[in-house]
Design a protein around this motif. Structure first.
Motif, PDB file in Angstrom:
ATOM      1  N   ALA A 180     -16.651  17.343 -69.897  1.00 55.96           N
ATOM      2  CA  ALA A 180     -17.690  16.364 -69.558  1.00 55.96           C
ATOM      3  C   ALA A 180     -17.125  14.943 -69.634  1.00 55.96           C
ATOM      4  CB  ALA A 180     -18.892  16.522 -70.487  1.00 55.96           C
ATOM      5  N   VAL A 181     -16.301  14.684 -70.644  1.00 57.17           N
ATOM      6  CA  VAL A 181     -15.702  13.351 -70.771  1.00 57.17           C
ATOM      7  C   VAL A 181     -14.830  13.049 -69.557  1.00 57.17           C
ATOM      8  CG1 VAL A 181     -14.000  11.983 -72.053  1.00 57.17           C
ATOM      9  CG2 VAL A 181     -15.761  13.261 -73.307  1.00 57.17           C
ATOM     10  N   SER A 182     -14.035  14.036 -69.140  1.00 55.86           N
ATOM     11  CA  SER A 182     -13.106  13.779 -68.037  1.00 55.86           C
ATOM     12  C   SER A 182     -13.878  13.393 -66.773  1.00 55.86           C
ATOM     13  CB  SER A 182     -12.192  14.979 -67.792  1.00 55.86           C
ATOM     14  OG  SER A 182     -12.907  16.003 -67.138  1.00 55.86           O
ATOM     15  N   TRP A 183     -15.032  14.008 -66.576  1.00 53.29           N
ATOM     16  CA  TRP A 183     -15.821  13.662 -65.386  1.00 53.29           C
ATOM     17  C   TRP A 183     -16.628  12.381 -65.587  1.00 53.29           C
ATOM     18  CZ3 TRP A 183     -15.208  14.391 -60.538  1.00 53.29           C
ATOM     19  CH2 TRP A 183     -14.532  15.536 -60.082  1.00 53.29           C
ATOM     20  N   ALA A 184     -17.069  12.135 -66.812  1.00 50.93           N
ATOM     21  CA  ALA A 184     -17.790  10.875 -67.058  1.00 50.93           C
ATOM     22  C   ALA A 184     -16.868   9.700 -66.726  1.00 50.93           C
ATOM     23  CB  ALA A 184     -18.264  10.812 -68.503  1.00 50.93           C
ATOM     24  N   GLN A 244     -18.087   5.286 -77.080  1.00 48.33           N
ATOM     25  CA  GLN A 244     -16.673   5.206 -76.706  1.00 48.33           C
ATOM     26  C   GLN A 244     -16.444   5.740 -75.289  1.00 48.33           C
ATOM     27  OE1 GLN A 244     -14.106   7.317 -79.424  1.00 48.33           O
ATOM     28  NE2 GLN A 244     -12.323   6.793 -78.180  1.00 48.33           N
ATOM     29  N   VAL A 245     -17.046   6.876 -74.989  1.00 50.44           N
ATOM     30  CA  VAL A 245     -16.838   7.477 -73.668  1.00 50.44           C
ATOM     31  C   VAL A 245     -17.447   6.599 -72.577  1.00 50.44           C
ATOM     32  CG1 VAL A 245     -17.381   9.443 -72.173  1.00 50.44           C
ATOM     33  CG2 VAL A 245     -16.762   9.832 -74.571  1.00 50.44           C
ATOM     34  N   LEU A 246     -18.681   6.185 -72.783  1.00 50.59           N
ATOM     35  CA  LEU A 246     -19.369   5.451 -71.716  1.00 50.59           C
ATOM     36  C   LEU A 246     -18.740   4.080 -71.474  1.00 50.59           C
ATOM     37  CD1 LEU A 246     -23.070   6.508 -72.469  1.00 50.59           C
ATOM     38  CD2 LEU A 246     -21.503   7.444 -70.747  1.00 50.59           C
TER      39      LEU A 246
END
Lengths: 292, 324
Positions: A180-184, A244-246
């Protein structure tokens, strides 16, 4: 001509043949596991707790598998199906444990196919309408991060069955979150258009996140006994990861989670759950005497 | 790309052709960097691509039942199987890419209807018994077609087939096991199984392609080692293997001419309706339009996602270069 042997196995007797990993007679998900309840634990409470975590996984798997044959790329078909499959596996174990813990002996299918929507205990976000790929990724990002935090702690559960399920689930969820992170990142920091869609998806999903950190009385009791985890305890950790991700994905830093408010854990669901379950339960209910 | 060898002066082609022929004749593998006749390359691209497309379109008839699988165990089995098919599509597109063609181009050819896939997937799956029968008969026929291809002359294709066949044989067992279980169930379930067998039997026989007499490309493909057995030989093999399985299951195969022939040591069987075959191959089957349309919609709907991935990769490739 080669390859004759591939077919010969089919007509052999196989009822007790271990090669048939998925064969008939292989229905006890927790066969061979010590299922004694830990001291001081109320079986009904434990069963309800397992249903909560099991229903989250089952309902999310059902929703995610709707992407099969409809994903943007073949790699995503494989990944999303695989994630759904992992969650389905977690659901089967948790629901089987629920049926043991409450003493009813109900199996995974009794829980999955013979309850009405109001008897399901999943959080609403697990059933949320599928939406576009950005929405799916955002939902997965939130749910996988949340569940990973819960399951990491559950590895220390006093219930050895829950601890074992959590130990397996943690590896799976770490991959789900990574995916999910890689696509976000790609969507947020891809094209202008994908950035907008990702931002819209976060805005859509965010209001549903408060529920994830509301503590149901069963969760509170299970947590006090060292069997379960109080979801309120993981909110800060989950929030940190999302920030962090966003922000790395060049999206706005999200605000605090909305006020925790119970809904699905009490059986109070949105309108999307009933049709999802109706589709899931349809064939099983049409043939109540059948064996599959 | 794999065209280096072909850029050599034409005079060398005779020697290269001889070398190629000798390799094929002695069952050595042709690899992507090796010289190969243009016709061989073209035929292989078509065959491997059609095979890949079949895996991808083939996800649909069974995928339709994932949501409603009647037990969680069946749901897990089916989800895993359909996922495997996407994986098979991926290996095969990768094998095709070694021949110098792009996967994106092959996808375009599929969704524009310029390239075919196995016609069997243009039939609808109407009940859960279809999931079992597709596993048993359709995957069974596919294995029959594909096992010999593990020895096909083009290396990447042959290696892809080895893995695919292993997984397909697992799928076939799972399908058969579902049917066994259903036949032990209620009267209604047994009727469902028989009905599904009635619908899928003839289309399964058609999976081997037209009779040898009407298959003009067979001879050349046999010589190139792209095809190992003829359509009719494989069809006979399939019938001979399937009849005992049907008996064991307790279903009747819908062919009044089906009978053991002592003399030939194999089963005699009726002729599939080749007119139906032609209709379905040429686009007029029950689900042709629906299958391709679904793939097209998914592809088009996903364009912005693929664009985002490309843009992201480009940005970060540049930033890495700067960092270095």
């Amino acid at each position: 001509m080669s390859g004759d042997n591939i077919f010969t196995g089919l007509v052999e007797e196989h009822d007790s043949d271990t090669r048939w990993a998925f064969g008939t007679g292989f229905t006890e998900a927790l066969a061979g596991v010590d299922t004694t309840l830990p001291e001081g634990v109320d079986g009904e409470d434990l069963a309800r707790y397992c249903q909560m975590l099991g229903d989250d996984a089952l309902v999310q798997a059902q929703r995610l598998s709707q992407w099969v044959t409809d994903a943007p790329e073949l790699e995503e078909e494989v990944a999303l199906a695989n994630i759904a499959l992992d969650l389905l596996g977690q659901a089967r174990l948790l629901l089987a444990r629920a049926g043991q813990a409450d003493g009813t002996g109900r199996d995974e299918d009794d829980f999955a196919y013979r309850r009405e929507a109001a008897q399901f205990r999943n959080v609403r976000l697990a059933a949320a309408p599928r939406g576009d790929f950005a929405r799916a990724i955002t939902t997965l990002l939130v749910l996988s991060g949340w569940r990973l935090s819960l399951m990491s702690r559950l590895r220390e559960s006093r219930d050895p069955v829950l601890a074992a399920i959590a130990a397996k689930a943690v590896n799976e969820l770490a991959y789900h979150r990574e995916y999910a992170v890689s696509w976000a990142l790609r969507l947020g920091d891809g094209t202008e258009y994908s950035h907008e869609r990702m931002a819209a998806a976060v805005a859509d999903v965010w209001p549903s996140t408060g529920e994830l950190f509301a503590t149901h009385p069963v969760e509170a009791r299970m947590s006090r006994l060292g069997v379960g985890v109080d979801p309120a305890a993981v909110a800060a950790e989950v929030h940190d990861v999302l920030v962090q991700v966003l922000t790395t994905a060049t999206l706005d830093e999200p605000g605090a989670f909305p006020e925790p408010a119970e809904a699905g854990r009490r059986g109070d669901h949105g309108p999307e759950l009933a049709p999802l379950l109706e589709e899931m339960q349809q064939v099983a209910r049409e043939h109540p005497e059948a064996s599959w | 790309m794999t065209t280096t060898a072909q850029e050599a002066p034409p005079g060398d082609d005779r020697a290269r052709q001889a070398d190629f022929d000798a390799k094929v004749a002695s069952n050595q593998r042709i690899e992507p960097r090796d010289w190969m006749p243009e016709g061989y390359r073209r035929t292989l691209v078509r065959q491997v691509a059609q095979h890949a497309h079949s895996e991808i379109i083939g996800m649909q008839p069974e995928g339709d039942w994932i949501a409603s699988a009647p037990s969680l165990r069946r749901k897990a089995i089916l989800l895993a199987k359909v996922q495997d098919e996407a994986g098979h599509g991926l290996y095969l597109y990768a094998a095709a890419e070694t021949l110098g063609i792009d996967r994106a181009e092959l996808t375009e050819r599929l969704i524009e209807g310029r390239q075919k896939y196995s016609s069997i997937f243009n039939y609808p799956s109407l009940t859960y018994a279809d999931v079992g029968v597709i596993g048993w008969l359709v995957d069974g026929a596919a294995i029959c077609n594909q096992v010999p291809l593990c020895r096909t002359s083009f290396g990447p294709y042959a290696r892809a087939m080895v893995r695919i066949c292993k997984e397909e044989s697992f799928h076939q067992r799972q399908g058969y096991e579902l049917l066994m279980r259903m036949m032990e169930g209620t009267e209604g379930q047994r009727a469902m199984v028989q009905d599904a067998v009635d619908r899928w039997w003839w289309p399964s026989l058609m999976m081997f392609g037209p009779p040898d007499a009407d298959s003009p490309n067979t001879q050349q493909s046999l010589e190139w080692g792209i095809k190992i057995d003829t359509n009719d030989a494989l069809r006979q093999k399939f019938v001979d293997m399937t009849v005992p399985q049907a008996d064991k299951l307790g279903v009747t195969l819908p062919d009044s001419e089906l009978a053991w022939n002592e003399e030939s040591g194999q089963y005699d069987f009726g002729e599939p309706d080749w007119n139906e075959f032609k209709r379905v191959v040429t686009g007029s089957g029950p689900c042709n339009a629906e299958r391709v349309a679904r793939r097209r919609v998914a592809h088009e709907k996903g364009a912005w996602v693929r664009d985002a991935a490309t843009a992201y990769a480009k940005k970060h490739q540049n930033s890495r270069e700067v960092a270095v």
